[in-house]
Design an enzyme around this catalytic site. Structure first.
Site, PDB file in Angstrom:
ATOM      1  N   ASP A 158     -57.195  54.720 -15.616  1.00  8.06           N
ATOM      2  CA  ASP A 158     -57.727  54.023 -14.442  1.00  8.06           C
ATOM      3  C   ASP A 158     -57.813  55.028 -13.291  1.00  8.06           C
ATOM      4  OD1 ASP A 158     -57.664  50.728 -13.414  1.00  8.06           O
ATOM      5  OD2 ASP A 158     -57.814  52.346 -11.948  1.00  8.06           O
ATOM      6  N   ILE A 159     -58.952  55.052 -12.630  1.00  3.09           N
ATOM      7  CA  ILE A 159     -59.215  56.048 -11.582  1.00  3.09           C
ATOM      8  C   ILE A 159     -58.405  55.765 -10.311  1.00  3.09           C
ATOM      9  CG2 ILE A 159     -61.202  54.953 -10.437  1.00  3.09           C
ATOM     10  CD1 ILE A 159     -61.115  58.571 -11.684  1.00  3.09           C
TER      11      ILE A 159
ATOM     12  N   HIS B 256     -61.567  44.554 -20.058  1.00  2.00           N
ATOM     13  CA  HIS B 256     -60.643  45.695 -20.084  1.00  2.00           C
ATOM     14  C   HIS B 256     -59.214  45.194 -19.989  1.00  2.00           C
ATOM     15  CE1 HIS B 256     -62.091  45.039 -15.961  1.00  2.00           C
ATOM     16  NE2 HIS B 256     -60.896  45.404 -15.535  1.00  2.00           N
TER      17      HIS B 256
ATOM     18  N   HIS C 148     -55.551  46.280 -18.880  1.00  2.00           N
ATOM     19  CA  HIS C 148     -54.786  47.258 -18.099  1.00  2.00           C
ATOM     20  C   HIS C 148     -53.453  47.483 -18.806  1.00  2.00           C
ATOM     21  CE1 HIS C 148     -57.003  46.979 -14.126  1.00  2.00           C
ATOM     22  NE2 HIS C 148     -57.354  45.805 -14.624  1.00  2.00           N
TER      23      HIS C 148
HETATM   24  P1  AMP Z   1     -60.415  44.549 -12.409  1.00  2.00           P
HETATM   25  O1  AMP Z   1     -61.878  44.347 -12.818  1.00  2.00           O
HETATM   26  O2  AMP Z   1     -60.026  43.750 -11.224  1.00  2.00           O
HETATM   27  O3  AMP Z   1     -59.485  44.358 -13.587  1.00  2.00           O
HETATM   28  O4  AMP Z   1     -60.264  46.073 -11.955  1.00  2.00           O
HETATM   29  C1  AMP Z   1     -61.072  47.107 -12.450  1.00  2.00           C
HETATM   30  C2  AMP Z   1     -60.263  48.366 -12.589  1.00  2.00           C
HETATM   31  O5  AMP Z   1     -61.157  49.398 -13.022  1.00  2.00           O
HETATM   32  C3  AMP Z   1     -59.592  48.863 -11.316  1.00  2.00           C
HETATM   33  O6  AMP Z   1     -58.205  49.076 -11.562  1.00  2.00           O
HETATM   34  C4  AMP Z   1     -60.333  50.162 -10.987  1.00  2.00           C
HETATM   35  O7  AMP Z   1     -59.493  51.141 -10.414  1.00  2.00           O
HETATM   36  C5  AMP Z   1     -60.830  50.601 -12.359  1.00  2.00           C
HETATM   37  N1  AMP Z   1     -62.032  51.421 -12.327  1.00  2.00           N
HETATM   38  C6  AMP Z   1     -63.192  51.141 -11.683  1.00  2.00           C
HETATM   39  N2  AMP Z   1     -64.105  52.114 -11.920  1.00  2.00           N
HETATM   40  C7  AMP Z   1     -63.507  53.029 -12.721  1.00  2.00           C
HETATM   41  C8  AMP Z   1     -63.924  54.265 -13.320  1.00  2.00           C
HETATM   42  N3  AMP Z   1     -65.142  54.750 -13.114  1.00  2.00           N
HETATM   43  N4  AMP Z   1     -63.038  54.943 -14.088  1.00  2.00           N
HETATM   44  C9  AMP Z   1     -61.790  54.436 -14.286  1.00  2.00           C
HETATM   45  N5  AMP Z   1     -61.346  53.280 -13.764  1.00  2.00           N
HETATM   46  C10 AMP Z   1     -62.173  52.587 -12.991  1.00  2.00           C
END
Ligand code: AMP
Length: 131
Positions: A29-30, A93, A95
């Site tokens: 996660d970025i 996704h 986490h």
């Molecule tokens: P959520 O949809 O609320 O579960 O959160 C989306 C997650 O994706 C967040 O924790 C972001 O930090 C992560 N995220 C968004 N874009 C990217 C990316 N390009 N690479 C890695 N993680 C990402």
């Protein structure tokens, strides 16, 4: 339109990848809650986790378990927590978050890592995943 995670799968956007199969991908996660915070996704583009067909859903859980075990070998923590939210990115996704305190599960305070720290971490988890 393709989600940002589909763009990562297709190599159109960069990611710190840690594991990949024909059907699933894991990358850091970025904007991590904690060092080692990893996302596991199906390559099939689906918005909500419980809309996945059963085989893809169970495969995602198996893949996530294998990735969690690799993270646990590399990142000091009490345990690996698992969350599914998806309010930001409409592509399923899981986490996986190394937990030391409850704060790590809250998505409020974030860890900052440099590019080289992300790279080293992804490589170490990837090696542990390959066993
Ligand atoms: P959520 O949809 O609320 O579960 O959160 C989306 C997650 O994706 C967040 O924790 C972001 O930090 C992560 N995220 C968004 N874009 C990217 C990316 N390009 N690479 C890695 N993680 C990402």
């Amino acid at each position: 339109m393709a989600t940002i995670f589909t763009k990562i799968i297709n190599g159109e956007l960069p990611a710190y990848k840690v594991a990949e199969t024909d059907d699933y991908l894991a990358f850091l996660d970025i904007n991590p809650n904690a060092k080692g915070h990893t996302l596991c996704i199906p390559k099939e583009e689906e918005n909500k986790i419980f809309d996945l067909d059963e085989e893809t859903y169970l495969g995602l859980m198996k893949f996530s378990r294998n990735v969690a075990k690799a993270i646990e070998k590399v990142v000091p923590c009490q345990r690996i927590g698992m969350s599914v939210i998806g309010l930001e990115v409409p592509h399923v996704h899981v986490h996986l978050i190394p937990l030391r305190t409850m704060e790590d599960a809250r998505f409020t305070s974030k860890d900052k890592l440099s590019d080289s720290e992300f790279r080293e971490l992804a490589n170490a988890i990837s090696e542990a995943y390959k066993g």
